[in-house]
Design a protein around this motif. Structure first.
Motif, PDB file in Angstrom:
ATOM      1  N   TYR A   1       0.827  -1.208   0.000  1.00  0.00           N
ATOM      2  CA  TYR A   1       0.000   0.000   0.000  1.00  0.00           C
ATOM      3  C   TYR A   1       0.866   1.265   0.000  1.00  0.00           C
ATOM      4  O   TYR A   1       0.489   2.289  -0.579  1.00  0.00           O
ATOM      5  CB  TYR A   1      -0.922   0.009   1.212  1.00  0.00           C
ATOM      6  CG  TYR A   1      -2.060  -0.982   1.126  1.00  0.00           C
ATOM      7  CD1 TYR A   1      -2.323  -1.689  -0.041  1.00  0.00           C
ATOM      8  CD2 TYR A   1      -2.899  -1.213   2.217  1.00  0.00           C
ATOM      9  CE1 TYR A   1      -3.353  -2.592  -0.125  1.00  0.00           C
ATOM     10  CE2 TYR A   1      -3.944  -2.114   2.150  1.00  0.00           C
ATOM     11  CZ  TYR A   1      -4.169  -2.804   0.979  1.00  0.00           C
ATOM     12  OH  TYR A   1      -5.208  -3.697   0.898  1.00  0.00           O
ATOM     13  N   SER A   2       2.028   1.209   0.667  1.00  0.00           N
ATOM     14  CA  SER A   2       2.918   2.369   0.719  1.00  0.00           C
ATOM     15  C   SER A   2       3.422   2.742  -0.672  1.00  0.00           C
ATOM     16  O   SER A   2       3.657   3.920  -0.958  1.00  0.00           O
ATOM     17  CB  SER A   2       4.111   2.081   1.634  1.00  0.00           C
ATOM     18  OG  SER A   2       3.675   1.830   2.955  1.00  0.00           O
ATOM     19  N   VAL A   3       3.581   1.752  -1.519  1.00  0.00           N
ATOM     20  CA  VAL A   3       4.002   2.010  -2.898  1.00  0.00           C
ATOM     21  C   VAL A   3       2.823   2.495  -3.733  1.00  0.00           C
ATOM     22  O   VAL A   3       2.946   3.454  -4.515  1.00  0.00           O
ATOM     23  CB  VAL A   3       4.612   0.737  -3.518  1.00  0.00           C
ATOM     24  CG1 VAL A   3       4.978   0.979  -4.978  1.00  0.00           C
ATOM     25  CG2 VAL A   3       5.834   0.291  -2.716  1.00  0.00           C
ATOM     26  N   ILE A   4       1.669   1.850  -3.554  1.00  0.00           N
ATOM     27  CA  ILE A   4       0.494   2.210  -4.360  1.00  0.00           C
ATOM     28  C   ILE A   4       0.039   3.628  -4.070  1.00  0.00           C
ATOM     29  O   ILE A   4      -0.349   4.375  -4.984  1.00  0.00           O
ATOM     30  CB  ILE A   4      -0.657   1.212  -4.088  1.00  0.00           C
ATOM     31  CG1 ILE A   4      -0.264  -0.184  -4.581  1.00  0.00           C
ATOM     32  CG2 ILE A   4      -1.949   1.675  -4.767  1.00  0.00           C
ATOM     33  CD1 ILE A   4      -1.291  -1.250  -4.262  1.00  0.00           C
ATOM     34  N   ILE A   5       0.103   4.042  -2.790  1.00  0.00           N
ATOM     35  CA  ILE A   5      -0.444   5.353  -2.418  1.00  0.00           C
ATOM     36  C   ILE A   5       0.349   6.502  -3.033  1.00  0.00           C
ATOM     37  O   ILE A   5      -0.156   7.618  -3.187  1.00  0.00           O
ATOM     38  CB  ILE A   5      -0.487   5.474  -0.874  1.00  0.00           C
ATOM     39  CG1 ILE A   5      -1.531   6.526  -0.460  1.00  0.00           C
ATOM     40  CG2 ILE A   5       0.875   5.828  -0.312  1.00  0.00           C
ATOM     41  CD1 ILE A   5      -1.816   6.528   1.016  1.00  0.00           C
ATOM     42  N   LYS A   6       1.612   6.239  -3.427  1.00  0.00           N
ATOM     43  CA  LYS A   6       2.432   7.269  -4.053  1.00  0.00           C
ATOM     44  C   LYS A   6       2.589   7.030  -5.552  1.00  0.00           C
ATOM     45  O   LYS A   6       3.423   7.656  -6.202  1.00  0.00           O
ATOM     46  CB  LYS A   6       3.812   7.325  -3.390  1.00  0.00           C
ATOM     47  CG  LYS A   6       3.768   7.706  -1.909  1.00  0.00           C
ATOM     48  CD  LYS A   6       5.161   7.822  -1.316  1.00  0.00           C
ATOM     49  CE  LYS A   6       5.905   8.993  -1.918  1.00  0.00           C
ATOM     50  NZ  LYS A   6       7.232   9.217  -1.297  1.00  0.00           N
ATOM     51  N   SER A   7       1.792   6.137  -6.079  1.00  0.00           N
ATOM     52  CA  SER A   7       1.863   5.815  -7.504  1.00  0.00           C
ATOM     53  C   SER A   7       1.108   6.857  -8.318  1.00  0.00           C
ATOM     54  O   SER A   7       0.226   7.554  -7.806  1.00  0.00           O
ATOM     55  CB  SER A   7       1.287   4.426  -7.756  1.00  0.00           C
ATOM     56  OG  SER A   7      -0.100   4.418  -7.481  1.00  0.00           O
TER      57      SER A   7
END
Length: 247
Positions: free
Chosen positions: A77-83
């Motif tokens: 989620y940490s990667v997706i939220i900044k995608s």
């Protein structure tokens, strides 16, 4: 033979160059304070918390494996939220005049170890805009994660708020001035010893013995102009007295 320097000589060097040390230290501190207070743009921070936990019915029991899965999902989620998929919608809905890379740099995602809660922190020169970006990012992520991963286990725990008389998180003028003071002091001391090392002139009897290795047999004192005039006057009077006696 190796040259040694005593503690007294160190203090003498520092005392002789004290004006230089004080000047550099004061200049570094003043410049740092002026830059921190009047040049650097204050940056404010706002945070929102997100819980990763699927809603349960009263009949469902505590499932440790599912909690562990939720904890592991936070890294994803940490990667997706900044995608771009999330940030593009945040940018469009808030009508932000910045690139996705600039928006990405403003957002930080962090989580405590073995916790199902992670935080979205935003830094911006405008505290109200920082709160808006944080809340909108959490909102868009909550809505989009269902489509991206086909799972609904995200809940917004707390929204970012603008506090009254909120202080900026950076710059920190007092800390910057303290660091500049220490750096300036170290620079001044180092420069004082460097100048002393480069100074190869001979000024005192001790310098003659130290650098030339020769004993001092005598020295010529410096006579001030006033003392010289007094001496000449006295000699003239003595000469006149002798002439008078001779006659």
């Amino acid at each position: 033979m190796e040259e040694t320097i005593s503690l007294r000589e160190l203090f003498d060097i520092l005392r002789k160059r004290l004006w230089l040390i004080v000047l550099i230290t004061a200049l570094a501190t003043v410049v740092s304070g002026a830059v921190s207070y009047f040049v650097l743009t204050p940056i404010y921070q706002a945070s929102t918390q997100i819980l990763v936990n699927q809603a349960k019915s009263e009949q469902q029991l505590y499932n440790f494996n599912e909690i562990q899965t939720n904890v592991q999902l936070i890294n994803t989620y940490s990667v997706i939220i900044k995608s771009p998929a999330i940030l593009e919608k945040v940018k469009n809905e808030l009508r932000l005049d910045r690139t996705l890379d600039e928006l990405n740099e403003q957002i930080q995602v962090s989580s405590e170890k073995d916790s199902q809660v992670f935080s979205v922190t935003v830094q911006d020169p405008d505290p109200a805009m920082a709160a808006k970006i944080a809340n909108k990012t959490a909102e868009v992520f909550k809505n989009e994660i269902v489509k991206i991963m086909n799972i609904d286990n995200v809940t917004i725990l707390s929204k970012a708020e603008v506090k009254e008389h909120q202080a900026p998180v950076k710059p920190k003028p007092l800390l910057n001035m303290a660091i500049a003071f220490v750096v300036g002091l170290m620079t001044g001391v180092g420069l004082a010893f460097l100048l002393e090392y480069l100074d190869n002139t001979i000024k005192t009897e001790e310098d003659v013995e130290k650098h030339l290795g020769l004993p001092v047999l005598g020295s010529i004192s410096i006579i001030s102009p006033q003392a010289a005039n007094t001496t000449r006057t006295a000699m003239s009077m003595q000469r006149a007295r002798r002439e008078t006696i001779g006659r």
